[in-house]
Design a protein around this motif. Sequence first.
Motif, PDB file in Angstrom:
ATOM      1  N   ASN B  44      -5.719 -20.901 -14.619  1.00  0.00           N
ATOM      2  CA  ASN B  44      -6.925 -21.607 -14.230  1.00  0.00           C
ATOM      3  C   ASN B  44      -7.323 -21.404 -12.789  1.00  0.00           C
ATOM      4  N   SER B  45      -6.593 -20.542 -12.092  1.00  0.00           N
ATOM      5  CA  SER B  45      -6.978 -20.272 -10.721  1.00  0.00           C
ATOM      6  C   SER B  45      -8.403 -19.736 -10.736  1.00  0.00           C
ATOM      7  N   GLN B  46      -9.163 -20.046  -9.699  1.00  0.00           N
ATOM      8  CA  GLN B  46     -10.571 -19.657  -9.790  1.00  0.00           C
ATOM      9  C   GLN B  46     -10.802 -18.179  -9.495  1.00  0.00           C
ATOM     10  N   ASN B  47      -9.779 -17.503  -8.961  1.00  0.00           N
ATOM     11  CA  ASN B  47      -9.946 -16.076  -8.732  1.00  0.00           C
ATOM     12  C   ASN B  47      -9.346 -15.283  -9.877  1.00  0.00           C
ATOM     13  N   ILE B  48     -10.142 -14.394 -10.454  1.00  0.00           N
ATOM     14  CA  ILE B  48      -9.562 -13.557 -11.490  1.00  0.00           C
ATOM     15  C   ILE B  48      -8.852 -12.372 -10.864  1.00  0.00           C
ATOM     16  N   ILE B  49      -9.436 -11.845  -9.777  1.00  0.00           N
ATOM     17  CA  ILE B  49      -8.809 -10.711  -9.092  1.00  0.00           C
ATOM     18  C   ILE B  49      -8.676 -11.045  -7.607  1.00  0.00           C
ATOM     19  N   GLU B  50      -7.491 -10.788  -7.082  1.00  0.00           N
ATOM     20  CA  GLU B  50      -7.308 -10.949  -5.644  1.00  0.00           C
ATOM     21  C   GLU B  50      -6.847  -9.624  -5.066  1.00  0.00           C
ATOM     22  N   ILE B  51      -7.623  -9.124  -4.130  1.00  0.00           N
ATOM     23  CA  ILE B  51      -7.252  -7.865  -3.472  1.00  0.00           C
ATOM     24  C   ILE B  51      -6.737  -8.249  -2.095  1.00  0.00           C
ATOM     25  N   LYS B  52      -5.484  -7.879  -1.824  1.00  0.00           N
ATOM     26  CA  LYS B  52      -4.870  -8.324  -0.562  1.00  0.00           C
ATOM     27  C   LYS B  52      -4.484  -7.138   0.296  1.00  0.00           C
ATOM     28  N   ASN B  53      -5.213  -6.945   1.372  1.00  0.00           N
ATOM     29  CA  ASN B  53      -4.916  -5.893   2.362  1.00  0.00           C
ATOM     30  C   ASN B  53      -4.578  -4.566   1.709  1.00  0.00           C
ATOM     31  N   VAL B  54      -5.405  -4.133   0.798  1.00  0.00           N
ATOM     32  CA  VAL B  54      -5.077  -2.945   0.027  1.00  0.00           C
ATOM     33  C   VAL B  54      -5.538  -1.672   0.726  1.00  0.00           C
ATOM     34  N   SER B  55      -4.636  -0.708   0.830  1.00  0.00           N
ATOM     35  CA  SER B  55      -5.015   0.625   1.289  1.00  0.00           C
ATOM     36  C   SER B  55      -4.587   1.636   0.241  1.00  0.00           C
ATOM     37  N   PHE B  56      -5.355   2.680   0.119  1.00  0.00           N
ATOM     38  CA  PHE B  56      -4.991   3.736  -0.827  1.00  0.00           C
ATOM     39  C   PHE B  56      -5.324   5.108  -0.251  1.00  0.00           C
ATOM     40  N   TYR B  57      -4.354   6.004  -0.304  1.00  0.00           N
ATOM     41  CA  TYR B  57      -4.545   7.384   0.169  1.00  0.00           C
ATOM     42  C   TYR B  57      -4.441   8.318  -1.023  1.00  0.00           C
ATOM     43  N   TYR B  58      -5.414   9.208  -1.196  1.00  0.00           N
ATOM     44  CA  TYR B  58      -5.253  10.240  -2.225  1.00  0.00           C
ATOM     45  C   TYR B  58      -4.228  11.254  -1.764  1.00  0.00           C
ATOM     46  N   ASN B  59      -4.226  11.447  -0.447  1.00  0.00           N
ATOM     47  CA  ASN B  59      -3.331  12.432   0.100  1.00  0.00           C
ATOM     48  C   ASN B  59      -2.474  11.755   1.162  1.00  0.00           C
ATOM     49  N   GLU B  60      -1.208  11.482   0.805  1.00  0.00           N
ATOM     50  CA  GLU B  60      -0.402  10.646   1.689  1.00  0.00           C
ATOM     51  C   GLU B  60      -0.138  11.297   3.040  1.00  0.00           C
ATOM     52  N   THR B  61      -0.050  12.633   3.032  1.00  0.00           N
ATOM     53  CA  THR B  61       0.404  13.296   4.254  1.00  0.00           C
ATOM     54  C   THR B  61      -0.683  13.393   5.314  1.00  0.00           C
ATOM     55  N   GLU B  62      -1.898  13.507   4.899  1.00  0.00           N
ATOM     56  CA  GLU B  62      -2.944  13.685   5.903  1.00  0.00           C
ATOM     57  C   GLU B  62      -4.211  12.978   5.462  1.00  0.00           C
ATOM     58  N   GLY B  63      -5.113  12.901   6.346  1.00  0.00           N
ATOM     59  CA  GLY B  63      -6.428  12.397   5.991  1.00  0.00           C
ATOM     60  C   GLY B  63      -6.537  10.890   6.050  1.00  0.00           C
ATOM     61  N   LEU B  64      -7.777  10.444   5.855  1.00  0.00           N
ATOM     62  CA  LEU B  64      -8.080   9.030   5.950  1.00  0.00           C
ATOM     63  C   LEU B  64      -7.847   8.367   4.607  1.00  0.00           C
ATOM     64  N   PRO B  65      -7.590   7.077   4.633  1.00  0.00           N
ATOM     65  CA  PRO B  65      -7.447   6.378   3.352  1.00  0.00           C
ATOM     66  C   PRO B  65      -8.791   6.288   2.644  1.00  0.00           C
ATOM     67  N   ALA B  66      -8.769   6.385   1.302  1.00  0.00           N
ATOM     68  CA  ALA B  66     -10.004   6.239   0.541  1.00  0.00           C
ATOM     69  C   ALA B  66     -10.398   4.771   0.476  1.00  0.00           C
ATOM     70  N   VAL B  67      -9.362   3.911   0.490  1.00  0.00           N
ATOM     71  CA  VAL B  67      -9.611   2.481   0.599  1.00  0.00           C
ATOM     72  C   VAL B  67      -8.731   2.002   1.730  1.00  0.00           C
ATOM     73  N   ASP B  68      -9.339   1.293   2.665  1.00  0.00           N
ATOM     74  CA  ASP B  68      -8.679   1.036   3.937  1.00  0.00           C
ATOM     75  C   ASP B  68      -8.575  -0.471   4.193  1.00  0.00           C
ATOM     76  N   ASN B  69      -7.401  -1.009   3.942  1.00  0.00           N
ATOM     77  CA  ASN B  69      -7.116  -2.409   4.253  1.00  0.00           C
ATOM     78  C   ASN B  69      -8.216  -3.373   3.770  1.00  0.00           C
TER      79      ASN B  69
END
Lengths: 269, 327
Positions: B44-69
């Motif tokens: 019954n929590s009012q949030n169905i999805i909680e995104i918490k400080n999420v980062s995602f890199y397609y390429n871990e070794t280099e480049g910028l994150p595709a989703v940044d914090n």
Amino acid sequence: MIKDVSFGQYISKNSLIHKLDPRLKLFLLIAYIIFIFLASNAYSLLFITAATFFILFLSKISLKTYFKNIRMIIPIIIFTSLLNALYSGGGTLLFSYGFIKIYTSGIYRACFMTVRIISLILISSVLSYTTTPTDLTDAIESLLSPLKYLGLKNAVHTMAMMMTIALRFIPALIEETDKIMSSQKARGASMESGGLIKRIKALLPILIPLLISSIRRSYELAEAMESRCYNGAEGRVRMKEMHFINKDYFSFAFSIVVFSVTIILNILF
Amino acid sequence: MATLQFGKGIILKKSNNTINNSNNNCNNNCNNCNNNGKSTKENNSQNIIEIKNVSFYYNETEGLPAVDNVSLNIKRGEFLAVLGHNGSGKSTLAKLLNGLLVPDSGEVLVNGLSTKDESQSINIKKTVGMVFQNPDNQIIASIVEEDVAFGPENLGFTPKESRERVESALKAVNMWEFRNKAPHKLSGGQKQRVAIAGVLAMQPECIVFDESTAMLDPKGRKEVMDTLLNLNKNNNITIILITHFMEEAARAKKIAVMNNGKISAAGTPKNIFSDYKLITDTGLALPQPTELLHTLKEKGINVDVSAVNTTDCIEVLSKLLLKEKEA
Ligand SMILES: Nc1ncnc2c1ncn2[C@@H]1O[C@H](COP(=O)(O)OP(=O)(O)OP(=O)(O)O)[C@@H](O)[C@H]1O
Ligand SMILES: [Mg+2]
């Protein structure tokens, strides 16, 4: 243009044959093919051919449609008939010209082979005209399902899934090929002229984009399947249930009678 | 999961602009005081999805994150639109929501379950459905009803249950009479509705639409928009709509704007579209009615620029014209 190919040849009709369980149809088709080959004399062959025609009649699809399939194999029929006519010596000599000699038995063999081939084509067409490709895939999957006792459950499922997806994507790929061809033509590519090598080379600019786009497609499809909780054969239950009903038992019994009579005729004459 | 890149090279070379004006967690005014007290869900929590400080890199070794914090809470029953230029990370964010991608840092909670938890993967995917851009690449079977059954079949429902789900899903998107058709014989909008039905049949609580109207003509787009608005309103399904069409975003309850992997602003459509600088800085465009009003204002005409749809805009303009007539 080529978009509307009816892959598979399914013709929707409301007939007994259409309503049969696809597994049974597939199984009986294989049996009919075997018994057509087993019919070794004119009586048994004519009998099983008559049974075939009776099945065609039950399917409510016009003979004309069936014979369309035969037209395509006329060269094969002519070729086998000629070979048979020329190479069997026996009976009385009917005709000779140089080294070509035709005997009555040759004529008989040629007719026999022709009838056999025609029955084979006709009975196979019944399956493809009255069963949707999806049903056919399901039937193959379930007929192969005993393989799961050999630890091949996933292999059977994967194969069936591949066939399903292939069937689904054939029209899409045809459409795409069409588009790529048009756009390459718009860039000045010519596909209809030149020698063989040149034409094969002209195909490359079509095949490569097609390949790349298929890979992208499959990547997206995989994501969509994963998003819809696809997890291989694990825990998957098909919606479409297949059960045998009276019609199926009746058809099975009918076929058994046909097969037995064929064998009896073989033995008697 | 393997990642693969195909000519996704259209990354806007926008300089990193400094819009830190809005906070990331958007617990601001756009409360959804849904009159849906009948939420009988176990959680019954009012949030169905909680995104918490999420980062995602397609390429871990280099480049910028595709989703940044990124941090964001999505409320039950909400209709959230996500805007952002090409390559801003919208699709990546979408795929993080149902566990197609797993965050490199931070976590995504769906009904309190982390997408990192492999054992909940099916559960999460069934809760958060996805509709993608190209309807052709998400329809699996060669008959509409069999395609819609794909989800329930995977979830192991009995044939009878699957059948009921397929029927109600197809009816919800108005495609019931097409159940025996081959998908390649349908129009784009119809195909996309089949794809929606395929997701609905899993009875998700939330559906993410990743540019699902992008390949459709205006008619198909309307069909899909009507369907999703209806699902949001009548079935209380949480909708996350990723889009490049401002007019569509304007119909959401809340908008989040993505820029270079970050959420640069979030708020009601009125709030977002009245911030002209934000919109232009993030490489977006205003909905046409709003654009019109902004242009009028720039010309020195004193108008209220908060209208985001045609009806409101007409209201504002007719008031203005009437005033002029009286003067
Ligand atoms: N499979 C992938 N492999 C590597 N990099 C990727 C992949 N998919 C996306 N990217 C990169 O991640 C970044 C964000 O991409 P994403 O697809 O999330 O953007 P988007 O906002 O959805 O864009 P669009 O509006 O074009 O759909 C981009 O820089 C993109 O090039
Ligand atoms: Mg995208």
